[in-house]
Design a protein around this motif. Structure first.
Motif, mmCIF file in Angstrom:
data_model
loop_
_atom_site.group_PDB
_atom_site.id
_atom_site.type_symbol
_atom_site.label_atom_id
_atom_site.label_comp_id
_atom_site.label_asym_id
_atom_site.label_seq_id
_atom_site.Cartn_x
_atom_site.Cartn_y
_atom_site.Cartn_z
ATOM 1 N N GLY A 7 68.980 63.862 45.394
ATOM 2 C CA GLY A 7 69.876 64.178 44.279
ATOM 3 C C GLY A 7 71.188 64.780 44.754
ATOM 4 N N VAL A 8 71.112 65.690 45.710
ATOM 5 C CA VAL A 8 72.331 66.290 46.263
ATOM 6 C C VAL A 8 73.186 65.212 46.927
ATOM 7 N N ALA A 9 72.549 64.317 47.666
ATOM 8 C CA ALA A 9 73.292 63.223 48.318
ATOM 9 C C ALA A 9 73.935 62.313 47.277
ATOM 10 N N ALA A 10 73.223 62.018 46.193
ATOM 11 C CA ALA A 10 73.768 61.165 45.131
ATOM 12 C C ALA A 10 74.985 61.822 44.489
ATOM 13 N N VAL A 11 74.887 63.118 44.209
ATOM 14 C CA VAL A 11 76.002 63.850 43.602
ATOM 15 C C VAL A 11 77.198 63.865 44.560
ATOM 16 N N PHE A 54 72.146 53.896 43.736
ATOM 17 C CA PHE A 54 70.788 53.669 44.219
ATOM 18 C C PHE A 54 70.047 54.974 44.505
ATOM 19 N N LEU A 55 70.750 55.989 44.965
ATOM 20 C CA LEU A 55 70.108 57.291 45.154
ATOM 21 C C LEU A 55 69.704 57.901 43.815
ATOM 22 N N THR A 56 70.556 57.726 42.812
ATOM 23 C CA THR A 56 70.248 58.251 41.482
ATOM 24 C C THR A 56 69.019 57.564 40.904
ATOM 25 N N ILE A 57 68.876 56.274 41.137
ATOM 26 C CA ILE A 57 67.670 55.558 40.689
ATOM 27 C C ILE A 57 66.422 56.207 41.279
ATOM 28 N N ARG A 58 66.482 56.545 42.557
ATOM 29 C CA ARG A 58 65.326 57.179 43.210
ATOM 30 C C ARG A 58 64.999 58.527 42.586
ATOM 31 N N VAL A 59 66.026 59.297 42.276
ATOM 32 C CA VAL A 59 65.806 60.613 41.657
ATOM 33 C C VAL A 59 65.196 60.437 40.269
ATOM 34 N N ILE A 67 65.787 66.312 32.638
ATOM 35 C CA ILE A 67 66.114 67.430 33.529
ATOM 36 C C ILE A 67 67.028 66.952 34.659
ATOM 37 N N ALA A 68 66.678 65.846 35.281
ATOM 38 C CA ALA A 68 67.443 65.362 36.437
ATOM 39 C C ALA A 68 68.874 64.997 36.064
ATOM 40 N N SER A 69 69.052 64.292 34.959
ATOM 41 C CA SER A 69 70.395 63.835 34.592
ATOM 42 C C SER A 69 71.355 64.988 34.298
ATOM 43 N N PRO A 70 70.979 65.981 33.466
ATOM 44 C CA PRO A 70 71.916 67.089 33.248
ATOM 45 C C PRO A 70 72.209 67.886 34.517
ATOM 46 N N LEU A 104 78.598 74.480 32.299
ATOM 47 C CA LEU A 104 77.484 74.611 33.247
ATOM 48 C C LEU A 104 76.350 75.436 32.656
ATOM 49 N N LEU A 105 76.682 76.486 31.931
ATOM 50 C CA LEU A 105 75.648 77.286 31.275
ATOM 51 C C LEU A 105 74.879 76.411 30.274
ATOM 52 N N GLY A 106 75.601 75.591 29.530
ATOM 53 C CA GLY A 106 74.948 74.684 28.595
ATOM 54 C C GLY A 106 74.019 73.706 29.297
ATOM 55 N N ILE A 107 74.430 73.188 30.429
ATOM 56 C CA ILE A 107 73.592 72.250 31.185
ATOM 57 C C ILE A 107 72.326 72.955 31.682
#
Length: 113
Positions: A7-11, A54-59, A67-70, A104-107
């Motif tokens: 996830g960090v790599a995708a971001v 493609f990394l996001t697909i894996r996450v 949870i993952a998307s926000p 960010l607080l909302g997320i």
């Protein structure tokens, strides 16, 4: 590989792609026609978006999407603000910082519910 690291790599790839797209846009303004479209920044942006996709697909495949998307969107949002300030010398006013903090607080609240 750990899905957190993926996830960090995708971001990071997403953020780098957006920065490359900004440079590509500057190249397009300076050059006309086909020369502007053949900017190396454009190809770098496309490649980084592809890797991020493609990394996001894996996450998403191994985590709750709600949870993952926000969290990934929040990470991208935060890193774009920092990268814009550091790399592009864009101004970050106190109002922008406050707005970013509220979003960010909302997320965080959304991802905990």
């Amino acid at each position: 590989m750990n899905t957190f690291l993926i996830g960090v790599a995708a971001v990071c790839c997403n953020v780098a792609a957006q920065i490359a797209m900004k440079y590509s846009g500057k190249s397009l303004q300076q050059a006309s026609g086909l020369a502007g479209l053949l900017s190396p920044w454009l190809f770098i942006a496309l490649a980084l978006y592809g890797v991020s996709f493609f990394l996001t697909i894996r996450v998403y495949a191994s985590n709750a999407l709600s949870i993952a998307s926000p969290l990934m969107a929040g990470g991208t949002f935060l890193l774009i603000g920092i990268a814009s300030f550091l790399l592009l010398k864009e101004e970050i006013s106190p109002q922008r910082i406050l707005g970013m903090a509220i979003i960010l607080l909302g997320i965080v609240v959304l991802s905990k519910s």
